[in-house]
Design a protein around this motif. Structure first.
Motif, short mmCIF file in Angstrom:
data_model
loop_
_atom_site.label_atom_id
_atom_site.label_comp_id
_atom_site.label_asym_id
_atom_site.label_seq_id
_atom_site.Cartn_x
_atom_site.Cartn_y
_atom_site.Cartn_z
N GLY A 233 0.31 -0.53 -0.01
CA GLY A 233 0.10 -0.16 0.13
C GLY A 233 0.55 1.37 0.15
N ARG A 234 2.03 1.13 -0.19
CA ARG A 234 2.81 1.97 0.64
C ARG A 234 3.85 1.65 -1.27
NH1 ARG A 234 3.80 5.29 5.32
NH2 ARG A 234 1.27 5.27 5.37
N LEU A 235 4.74 2.78 -1.59
CA LEU A 235 5.07 2.46 -2.97
C LEU A 235 7.16 1.21 -2.21
CD1 LEU A 235 6.10 3.02 -5.73
CD2 LEU A 235 7.73 4.37 -5.01
N PHE A 236 7.65 1.81 -1.06
CA PHE A 236 8.35 0.61 -0.65
C PHE A 236 8.03 1.06 1.12
CE2 PHE A 236 10.70 3.39 -2.88
CZ PHE A 236 10.29 2.37 -4.39
N LEU A 308 -1.82 4.45 -5.21
CA LEU A 308 -1.34 3.63 -3.73
C LEU A 308 -2.62 3.56 -3.26
CD1 LEU A 308 2.63 4.62 -4.10
CD2 LEU A 308 1.80 2.59 -4.55
N PRO A 309 -3.21 4.78 -3.01
CA PRO A 309 -4.37 4.68 -1.66
C PRO A 309 -5.16 3.61 -2.72
CG PRO A 309 -3.76 6.82 -2.89
CD PRO A 309 -3.10 6.22 -3.86
N GLU A 313 -6.57 0.69 0.01
CA GLU A 313 -7.62 0.02 0.10
C GLU A 313 -7.93 -1.24 0.10
OE1 GLU A 313 -12.04 -0.81 -0.50
OE2 GLU A 313 -10.20 -0.35 -2.29
N ALA A 314 -7.58 -1.82 -1.16
CA ALA A 314 -7.85 -2.97 -1.71
C ALA A 314 -7.75 -4.07 -0.67
CB ALA A 314 -6.81 -3.24 -3.23
N GLY A 315 -6.65 -4.00 0.04
CA GLY A 315 -5.71 -4.33 0.74
C GLY A 315 -6.67 -4.77 2.27
N LYS A 316 -7.33 -3.61 2.36
CA LYS A 316 -7.95 -3.58 4.13
C LYS A 316 -9.30 -4.05 3.61
CE LYS A 316 -10.74 -0.16 6.62
NZ LYS A 316 -12.28 -0.82 6.48
N TYR A 317 -9.64 -4.17 1.94
CA TYR A 317 -10.87 -4.84 1.81
C TYR A 317 -10.97 -6.93 2.05
CZ TYR A 317 -15.26 -6.79 -0.47
OH TYR A 317 -16.46 -7.23 -1.22
#
Length: 410
Positions: A233-236, A308-309, A313-317
């Motif tokens: 969810g962050r570039l690195f 990246l946002p 968000e997809a990771g949270k879902y």
């Protein structure tokens, strides 16, 4: 049209037998989907172990390959080429590192990091050469990176090991401090131990580790072969704990998602530790314009507004959906960061779930001629590494298929 051929026409026995593989031959990929030689489609939540970060055959990758192949494939690494300079500039601009060396694989990048840390230790710290690594860590399959890894059994597989890699325990700062001596040049770790079953280092531990390495004049090497390039969810991934360039690691390695499917990795370092002398590091294909042109296309896609946002968000879902499975089946827990996640089943059986999802979902309504690709890094763990642009609908379909496979096997 997809070409088909019976299994006996494939030269399965001509490849070295290095892992157990189902007799499925993939012939086409698009986005989150793969198609085999029989025309069966698979929803892919492995994506080449987090390699095809924009999905299979995204237009930005195929167009970059075609355009660059028509211009220049490689002039040899003895000369500069424009795509490698452009990609190095993009990485330097958007990270805490000023110098980049391109490689063909993550193991090669990590091997380079080990060499660079040892060279720095010889030049700056009186010949210090040891690099503290971690139990259950995974850094590659060369002799040195296998020795640096903490996978059970790897200490005898190709013995004798390369010496100089004492092992500490992830998230236990005291175990690291106990192993620091005047021979210690660096500490090397993955922010999330992927092959161990997606085990994240805590932000508190990483900040304590950065402070500890500074106190003892040791380098911090951040292996982001799997976690880099937007996966968390962050570039690195180091951006989750480093509040300034000073708190960032001294060395970072990238791979997998950097090339979006082509063989490309990178060794990145701060100016002060970039101590290689001429002739000490190289490689025939390293930094070829064909590969780095793709890297530029991938990185530019990730830097586009909102990308990246959307990954975060997809990771949270995905986390919420996996947590619902935990409650439904009374499983252990889910864990991870961004779109690198794991479902801990609480008992052995992950391999059976993977096999059922791949081979047997087509017996169920709505899954005709369709399978699901999952990964089991441990007997009790499923790992999920979808394309970073995966949709909610694809996550929902994966959860449905995983639910069916769990019901059928556990």
């Amino acid at each position: 049209m997809i070409p088909t051929a019976p299994e006996q026409e494939f030269a399965f026995s001509s490849l070295m037998d290095i892992t157990e593989r189902p007799e499925i031959v993939f012939v086409k990929g698009q986005g989150s989907w793969l198609t085999d030689h029989r025309g069966k489609r698979y929803l892919d939540f492995v994506q080449g172990w987090a390699v095809t970060c924009l999905g299979h055959c995204p237009r930005v990758v195929t167009e970059a390959l075609a355009a660059q192949a028509a211009e220049l494939i490689t002039p040899s690494p003895a000369f500069y080429n424009e795509p490698s300079l452009r990609l190095a500039g993009l990485i330097a601009k958007h990270s805490s590192f000023q110098r980049v060396f391109f490689t063909n694989s993550g193991a090669e990048a990590n091997e380079g990091a080990i060499k660079l840390a040892r060279k720095w230790g010889r030049r700056v710290k009186g010949g210090a050469f040891e690099i503290i690594t971690f139990d259950h860590g995974f850094h590659g399959r060369t002799l040195a990176t296998m020795s640096a890894s903490g996978k059970p059994g790897w200490d005898t597989m190709f013995a004798p090991q390369v010496a100089g890699f004492p092992k500490a325990t992830l998230n236990d700062i005291a175990s690291v401090e106990e192993r620091i001596t005047d021979k210690t040049a660096a500490v090397m770790l993955e922010p999330v131990q992927g092959e161990a079953g997606v085990l994240p280092a805590t932000v508190e531990f990483l900040r304590e580790l950065r402070a500890l390495t500074k106190r003892h004049n040791c380098l911090l090497i951040d292996d982001e072969i799997q976690t880099g390039m937007g996966r968390t969810g962050r570039l690195f991934a180091y951006e989750h704990f480093a509040r300034s360039d000073d708190e960032a690691p001294d060395i970072m390695t990238l791979g997998k998602g950097l090339g979006g499917g082509v063989p490309l990795a990178a060794l990145c370092a701060k100016e002060a530790v970039s101590v290689f002398e001429h002739g000490e590091q190289g490689g025939t294909f390293n930094g070829s314009p064909l590969m780095t042109a793709v890297g530029c296309a991938v990185m530019e896609a990730m830097l586009s507004p909102g990308f990246l946002p959307a990954v975060a968000e997809a990771g949270k879902y995905l986390s919420e959906c996996l947590t619902a499975l935990v409650r439904e089946f009374n499983l252990s827990h889910e864990r991870g960061l961004g779109l690198l996640r794991a479902l801990d089943l609480g008992s052995a059986g992950a391999a059976a779930v993977v096999a059922y999802a791949r081979d047997s979902l087509q017996k169920h309504p709505g899954w005709e001629n369709t399978g699901l690709l999952l990964n089991a890094p441990r007997p009790d763990t499923l790992r999920f590494m979808p394309a970073l642009n995966v949709t909610h609908a694809e996550i929902d379909q994966m959860i449905e298929g995983t639910r069916i496979a769990i019901q059928a096997t556990l």
